[in-house]
Scaffold this motif. Structure first.
Motif, PDB file in Angstrom:
ATOM      1  N   LYS A   1       0.857  -1.193   0.000  1.00 19.30           N
ATOM      2  CA  LYS A   1       0.000   0.000   0.000  1.00 19.30           C
ATOM      3  C   LYS A   1       0.889   1.238   0.000  1.00 19.30           C
ATOM      4  O   LYS A   1       2.010   1.209   0.487  1.00 19.30           O
TER       5      LYS A   1
ATOM      6  N   THR B   1      -3.459   6.226  -3.303  1.00 18.01           N
ATOM      7  CA  THR B   1      -4.729   5.511  -3.263  1.00 18.01           C
ATOM      8  C   THR B   1      -4.856   4.887  -1.886  1.00 18.01           C
ATOM      9  O   THR B   1      -3.844   4.597  -1.239  1.00 18.01           O
ATOM     10  N   SER B   2      -6.074   4.685  -1.449  1.00 18.92           N
ATOM     11  CA  SER B   2      -6.284   4.052  -0.139  1.00 18.92           C
ATOM     12  C   SER B   2      -6.317   2.528  -0.265  1.00 18.92           C
ATOM     13  O   SER B   2      -6.337   1.828   0.730  1.00 18.92           O
TER      14      SER B   2
END
Length: 151
Positions: free
Chosen positions: A102, A107-108
């Motif tokens: 991540k 971006t989440s």
């Protein structure tokens, strides 16, 4: 040309230091995945790329699983692949599992994915497709999870 273990055929490692020991590929399924994945070493990264001329990370992983015959993984995002996996602890991760990251861009969701090959290494669509240590500062800061696909 490289073998499925990352070394140059007839050589002693290709000079990169990213050689995967043969014992990391202890079953036919993993050998099949590695043969397919290694066909694309050195190919360029292209965001949204889905074909052998250029892949993005999820396009590469989906292609390798589908075209090796190991698992029918339809084209999806890194998050989409994660959603199809059973989570695996880092201690239980083995060659052929998928590694997720991540925060590699804004971006989440899960933003990067690679194929874990054992010995702290992955093969992934970096730029170019390559073997990379998952133990560098960059990858450890962005590590999210390991996952395993099963039929």
């Amino acid at each position: 040309e490289q073998t499925i273990y990352g070394e140059t055929t007839g050589g002693t490692g290709g000079g990169t230091g990213n050689v995967i020991p043969p014992e990391s590929y202890d079953d036919a399924t993993v050998q099949t995945l590695m043969r397919e994945a290694n066909r694309y070493l050195g190919m360029p990264y292209t965001f949204g790329g889905t074909a052998p001329a250029s892949f993005d990370c999820s396009g590469f992983v989906c292609w390798v699983f589908s075209n090796s015959g190991v698992y029918p993984l339809s084209r999806t995002t890194a998050q989409g692949i994660y959603n199809q996996c059973a989570r695996v602890s880092p201690q239980d991760a083995k060659p052929g599992d998928i590694i997720f990251f991540k925060g590699t861009y804004n971006t989440s969701e899960v933003s990067h994915v690679g194929l874990y090959v054992g010995n702290g290494m992955m093969i992934h669509a970096g730029n170019p497709i390559q073997y990379t240590s998952v133990n560098t500062n960059y990858w450890t800061q962005h590590f999210f999870a390991y996952g395993r696909l099963s039929n």
